[in-house]
Scaffold this motif. Structure first.
Motif, PDB file in Angstrom:
ATOM      1  N   TRP A   9      43.425  31.093  36.878  1.00  0.00           N
ATOM      2  CA  TRP A   9      44.765  30.510  36.666  1.00  0.00           C
ATOM      3  C   TRP A   9      45.131  29.829  37.965  1.00  0.00           C
ATOM      4  CZ3 TRP A   9      46.614  29.544  32.251  1.00  0.00           C
ATOM      5  CH2 TRP A   9      47.960  29.498  31.968  1.00  0.00           C
ATOM      6  N   GLY A  10      45.348  28.520  37.965  1.00  0.00           N
ATOM      7  CA  GLY A  10      45.462  27.834  39.253  1.00  0.00           C
ATOM      8  C   GLY A  10      46.661  26.920  39.390  1.00  0.00           C
ATOM      9  N   ARG A  11      47.144  26.826  40.611  1.00  0.00           N
ATOM     10  CA  ARG A  11      48.322  26.019  40.924  1.00  0.00           C
ATOM     11  C   ARG A  11      47.944  24.681  41.568  1.00  0.00           C
ATOM     12  NH1 ARG A  11      48.948  31.098  40.919  1.00  0.00           N
ATOM     13  NH2 ARG A  11      50.670  31.978  39.761  1.00  0.00           N
ATOM     14  N   ASP A  36      41.659  30.941  46.286  1.00  0.00           N
ATOM     15  CA  ASP A  36      42.201  29.725  45.648  1.00  0.00           C
ATOM     16  C   ASP A  36      41.822  29.609  44.174  1.00  0.00           C
ATOM     17  OD1 ASP A  36      43.697  28.704  47.690  1.00  0.00           O
ATOM     18  OD2 ASP A  36      42.175  27.306  48.408  1.00  0.00           O
ATOM     19  N   GLY A  37      40.779  30.324  43.750  1.00  0.00           N
ATOM     20  CA  GLY A  37      40.392  30.301  42.333  1.00  0.00           C
ATOM     21  C   GLY A  37      40.309  28.890  41.791  1.00  0.00           C
ATOM     22  N   PRO A  38      40.877  28.650  40.594  1.00  0.00           N
ATOM     23  CA  PRO A  38      40.790  27.309  39.993  1.00  0.00           C
ATOM     24  C   PRO A  38      42.006  26.442  40.311  1.00  0.00           C
ATOM     25  CG  PRO A  38      41.549  28.865  38.373  1.00  0.00           C
ATOM     26  CD  PRO A  38      41.460  29.633  39.673  1.00  0.00           C
ATOM     27  N   ALA A  39      42.672  26.678  41.468  1.00  0.00           N
ATOM     28  CA  ALA A  39      43.790  25.813  41.866  1.00  0.00           C
ATOM     29  C   ALA A  39      43.252  24.419  42.182  1.00  0.00           C
ATOM     30  CB  ALA A  39      44.481  26.392  43.106  1.00  0.00           C
ATOM     31  N   ILE A  55      37.830  29.977  49.578  1.00  0.00           N
ATOM     32  CA  ILE A  55      36.891  31.061  49.226  1.00  0.00           C
ATOM     33  C   ILE A  55      37.470  31.830  48.037  1.00  0.00           C
ATOM     34  CG2 ILE A  55      36.083  31.346  51.638  1.00  0.00           C
ATOM     35  CD1 ILE A  55      37.649  34.324  50.235  1.00  0.00           C
ATOM     36  N   ASP A  56      36.580  32.298  47.188  1.00  0.00           N
ATOM     37  CA  ASP A  56      37.011  33.106  46.043  1.00  0.00           C
ATOM     38  C   ASP A  56      35.759  33.740  45.434  1.00  0.00           C
ATOM     39  OD1 ASP A  56      39.795  32.864  44.047  1.00  0.00           O
ATOM     40  OD2 ASP A  56      37.978  33.807  43.228  1.00  0.00           O
ATOM     41  N   PRO A  57      35.884  34.985  44.930  1.00  0.00           N
ATOM     42  CA  PRO A  57      34.717  35.579  44.256  1.00  0.00           C
ATOM     43  C   PRO A  57      34.293  34.812  43.003  1.00  0.00           C
ATOM     44  CG  PRO A  57      36.625  37.082  44.186  1.00  0.00           C
ATOM     45  CD  PRO A  57      36.988  35.946  45.087  1.00  0.00           C
ATOM     46  N   ILE A  58      35.219  34.048  42.383  1.00  0.00           N
ATOM     47  CA  ILE A  58      34.816  33.358  41.141  1.00  0.00           C
ATOM     48  C   ILE A  58      33.873  32.183  41.416  1.00  0.00           C
ATOM     49  CG2 ILE A  58      36.951  33.991  39.923  1.00  0.00           C
ATOM     50  CD1 ILE A  58      37.613  30.964  39.782  1.00  0.00           C
ATOM     51  N   SER A 127      34.840  37.094  49.473  1.00  0.00           N
ATOM     52  CA  SER A 127      35.927  38.016  49.082  1.00  0.00           C
ATOM     53  C   SER A 127      36.494  38.707  50.305  1.00  0.00           C
ATOM     54  CB  SER A 127      35.411  39.150  48.194  1.00  0.00           C
ATOM     55  OG  SER A 127      34.695  38.713  47.126  1.00  0.00           O
TER      56      SER A 127
END
Ligand code: SAM
Length: 226
Positions: A9-11, A36-39, A55-58, A127
């Motif tokens: 879920w990204g901004r 940051d994921g899918p921002a 950086i993000d684990p996804i 992470s």
């Protein structure tokens, strides 16, 4: 991390600018986006000439896997938001539908940039609480909607270790929001502030111009010791 535990879920850049009071001078800094994921923050800032690593684990997953997972979780997240509508301030987003469209557009922007960004090492699998970067490699580290918000899954010790690590790799750290998912101030905030004050680190709260989760009006700012 397993794909079925990921809730992407990204901004947008515009939201990051307001969550973290980013000014003109900040755009020239070397920025770390943590979780940051899918921002679309990284994609948009890079297009404007910014220097950013997220950086993000996804980021261990492929574009297709992240895209499929977004489609799976989207109706579930939207259902939760609609049920909890009173917990949010509906001014920047007129309605849950407007919110969903904005988030999907941000995540599609991220997905379109993802493979290129991986090659350019702008999306790095990593992470907290341990990061694979050199001391003070960044000018500014930003952490949106991860620390404090998910305090149920991350202990006080995890928070202190994570922020210590962010201060190791960056001259300045900004974290937003400071509320838990319950919508009240995180149970860890006071202890985290006291911990860094004891070490003589400059730490404080700053008002921001963003608010969607009601009451989420401040960010935490930590300045690394010289
Ligand atoms: C709610 S999302 C926020 C995404 C983005 N920062 C934004 O505000 O749009 C939380 C992100 O934290 C990431 N995350 C989970 N565990 C993490 C960890 N140990 N270190 C860094 N990021 C983590 C998740 O994968 C997810 O992308």
């Amino acid at each position: 991390m397993k794909l079925e535990h990921v809730v992407p879920w990204g901004r947008t850049l515009e939201e990051y600018q307001r969550m973290f009071n980013l000014g003109e001078e900040d755009k020239h800094k070397k920025i770390l986006g943590c979780g940051d994921g899918p921002a679309s923050f990284n994609a948009e800032l890079t297009q404007m000439g910014g220097r950013i690593v997220s950086i993000d684990p996804i980021y261990q997953f492929s574009k297709q896997q992240i895209s499929d997972r977004i489609e799976q979780v989207r109706p579930i997240i939207m259902e939760q938001i609609i049920q909890n509508k009173g917990a949010y301030l509906w001014n920047q987003f007129e309605s849950p539908l407007h919110l969903e469209q904005t988030r999907l557009s941000a995540m599609n922007h991220f997905l379109a940039d993802y493979d290129k960004g991986k090659v350019e090492q702008r999306y790095v699998h990593g992470s907290l609480p341990k990061l694979n970067f050199a001391d003070k490699e960044f000018d500014l580290a930003l952490c949106s909607h991860f620390l404090f918000l998910y305090e149920e899954h991350f202990s006080l010790q995890d928070h202190i270790q994570s922020i210590t690590e962010l201060v190791r790799v960056s001259k300045e750290v900004r974290i937003y929001p400071l509320l838990s998912l319950e919508g009240t101030q995180s149970n860890y905030l006071t202890s985290v502030i006291e911990h860094f004050e004891r070490l003589g680190t400059k730490v404080g709260l700053e008002e921001v111009s963003y608010q969607f989760q009601k009451g989420a009006t401040k960010m935490l700012v930590i300045l690394a010791n010289e």
